[in-house]
Scaffold this motif. Structure first.
Motif, short mmCIF file in Angstrom:
data_model
loop_
_atom_site.label_atom_id
_atom_site.label_comp_id
_atom_site.label_asym_id
_atom_site.label_seq_id
_atom_site.Cartn_x
_atom_site.Cartn_y
_atom_site.Cartn_z
N LEU A 106 0.83 -1.20 0.00
CA LEU A 106 0.00 0.00 0.00
C LEU A 106 0.87 1.27 0.00
O LEU A 106 0.36 2.38 0.09
N MET A 107 2.18 1.07 -0.11
CA MET A 107 3.18 2.14 -0.19
C MET A 107 3.07 3.16 0.95
O MET A 107 3.27 4.36 0.75
N GLY A 108 2.72 2.69 2.13
CA GLY A 108 2.68 3.55 3.31
C GLY A 108 1.48 4.49 3.38
O GLY A 108 1.38 5.29 4.30
N LYS A 109 0.55 4.38 2.44
CA LYS A 109 -0.60 5.29 2.42
C LYS A 109 -1.42 5.21 3.71
O LYS A 109 -1.97 6.21 4.16
N PHE A 110 -1.50 4.00 4.28
CA PHE A 110 -2.29 3.81 5.50
C PHE A 110 -1.41 3.39 6.68
O PHE A 110 -1.89 2.77 7.62
N SER A 111 -0.11 3.71 6.61
CA SER A 111 0.82 3.38 7.70
C SER A 111 0.44 4.18 8.95
O SER A 111 -0.32 5.16 8.86
N PRO A 112 0.98 3.82 10.12
CA PRO A 112 0.66 4.57 11.33
C PRO A 112 0.94 6.08 11.20
O PRO A 112 0.19 6.89 11.73
N ALA A 113 1.96 6.44 10.46
CA ALA A 113 2.30 7.86 10.31
C ALA A 113 1.39 8.59 9.33
O ALA A 113 1.20 9.80 9.43
N ASN A 114 0.81 7.87 8.37
CA ASN A 114 0.06 8.51 7.29
C ASN A 114 -1.44 8.28 7.27
O ASN A 114 -2.15 8.98 6.55
N THR A 115 -1.94 7.30 7.99
CA THR A 115 -3.34 6.94 7.85
C THR A 115 -4.30 8.09 8.17
O THR A 115 -4.04 8.89 9.07
N LYS A 116 -5.36 8.16 7.40
CA LYS A 116 -6.42 9.14 7.64
C LYS A 116 -7.71 8.42 8.06
O LYS A 116 -8.75 9.04 8.23
N ILE A 117 -7.61 7.10 8.21
CA ILE A 117 -8.77 6.31 8.61
C ILE A 117 -9.01 6.51 10.10
O ILE A 117 -8.12 6.27 10.92
N VAL A 118 -10.20 6.96 10.46
CA VAL A 118 -10.57 7.17 11.86
C VAL A 118 -11.90 6.47 12.09
O VAL A 118 -12.83 6.61 11.30
N ARG A 119 -11.96 5.71 13.17
CA ARG A 119 -13.20 5.01 13.52
C ARG A 119 -13.47 5.19 15.01
O ARG A 119 -12.55 5.25 15.82
N GLU A 120 -14.75 5.23 15.34
CA GLU A 120 -15.19 5.29 16.73
C GLU A 120 -15.49 3.87 17.18
O GLU A 120 -16.30 3.17 16.55
N ILE A 121 -14.85 3.44 18.26
CA ILE A 121 -15.14 2.13 18.84
C ILE A 121 -16.13 2.36 19.96
O ILE A 121 -15.86 3.09 20.91
N VAL A 122 -17.30 1.74 19.81
CA VAL A 122 -18.39 1.96 20.75
C VAL A 122 -18.53 0.77 21.69
O VAL A 122 -18.59 0.92 22.90
N ASP A 123 -18.63 -0.42 21.11
CA ASP A 123 -18.84 -1.63 21.89
C ASP A 123 -18.37 -2.84 21.09
O ASP A 123 -17.89 -2.69 19.97
N GLU A 124 -18.54 -4.01 21.68
CA GLU A 124 -18.10 -5.25 21.02
C GLU A 124 -19.07 -5.69 19.93
O GLU A 124 -18.72 -6.49 19.08
N LYS A 125 -20.29 -5.18 19.95
CA LYS A 125 -21.31 -5.63 19.00
C LYS A 125 -21.15 -4.99 17.62
O LYS A 125 -21.68 -5.48 16.65
N THR A 126 -20.42 -3.86 17.55
CA THR A 126 -20.29 -3.13 16.30
C THR A 126 -18.91 -3.37 15.70
O THR A 126 -17.93 -2.79 16.15
N PRO A 127 -18.81 -4.25 14.68
CA PRO A 127 -17.49 -4.52 14.09
C PRO A 127 -17.00 -3.32 13.29
O PRO A 127 -17.80 -2.53 12.77
N LEU A 128 -15.67 -3.18 13.22
CA LEU A 128 -15.08 -2.13 12.39
C LEU A 128 -15.15 -2.55 10.93
O LEU A 128 -14.78 -3.67 10.59
N SER A 129 -15.59 -1.67 10.11
CA SER A 129 -15.66 -1.93 8.68
C SER A 129 -14.73 -0.93 8.00
O SER A 129 -14.95 0.28 8.09
N ILE A 130 -13.72 -1.46 7.32
CA ILE A 130 -12.74 -0.60 6.67
C ILE A 130 -12.61 -1.05 5.21
O ILE A 130 -12.27 -2.20 4.93
N ASP A 131 -12.91 -0.14 4.31
CA ASP A 131 -12.68 -0.40 2.89
C ASP A 131 -11.68 0.66 2.43
O ASP A 131 -11.97 1.85 2.45
N LEU A 132 -10.48 0.21 2.06
CA LEU A 132 -9.40 1.13 1.71
C LEU A 132 -9.74 2.00 0.49
O LEU A 132 -9.16 3.07 0.33
N SER A 133 -10.70 1.58 -0.32
CA SER A 133 -11.10 2.40 -1.47
C SER A 133 -11.98 3.58 -1.03
O SER A 133 -12.15 4.53 -1.77
N MET A 134 -12.53 3.48 0.18
CA MET A 134 -13.37 4.55 0.76
C MET A 134 -13.05 4.70 2.25
O MET A 134 -13.87 4.35 3.09
N PRO A 135 -11.85 5.15 2.56
CA PRO A 135 -11.43 5.16 3.99
C PRO A 135 -12.32 6.02 4.84
O PRO A 135 -12.54 5.90 5.94
#
Length: 135
Positions: A106-135
């Motif tokens: 992914l050429m570092g686009k989503f590396s810890p230093a560069n990622t723009k993906i932000v998600r709110e973790i609410v509880d265990e019932k709501t899984p994280l959904s990440i699609d790199l084409s629509m971060p």
């Protein structure tokens, strides 16, 4: 001689003070995080030696101390974070190393230093959904 009730009251009060002063708190809720990482609704292709690393990074002000929480996605894109985490806002880093060790496909686009993906973790019932084409 103190009565049994006053000793219990003092012990309860002391426990309450300790809880308030504790860094972790007495009732801090921690949750297990699971989810799926995809690209255009498809799992990232993996060879037998490949790896997709998913890392949660607490969204804290610059200079604040924090702990990261790593996990690995399988061939279907499903992942679980190894450690339980506090609910809240997290940046999500994704690195696709194939073969492992190797260069991030992914050429570092989503590396810890560069990622723009932000998600709110609410509880265990709501899984994280990440699609790199629509971060």
């Amino acid at each position: 001689m103190p009565s049994q009730i006053s000793i219990q009251h003092a012990a309860s009060w002391l426990l309450g003070v300790v809880c308030l002063l504790s860094l972790t708190g007495c009732s801090e809720k921690l949750v297990t995080v699971k989810g799926k990482v995809l690209n255009n609704q498809q799992p990232l292709p993996l060879s037998p030696t490949g790896s997709v690393q998913v890392t949660l990074i607490p969204d804290v002000p610059p200079g604040s101390p924090y702990t990261t929480y790593p996990g690995r996605a399988d061939a279907t894109g499903s992942f679980a974070i190894e450690e339980k985490v506090k609910p809240g806002k997290y940046r999500v880093a994704v690195e696709h190393n194939d073969p492992l060790p190797g260069t991030d496909k992914l050429m570092g686009k989503f590396s810890p230093a560069n990622t723009k993906i932000v998600r709110e973790i609410v509880d265990e019932k709501t899984p994280l959904s990440i699609d790199l084409s629509m971060p």
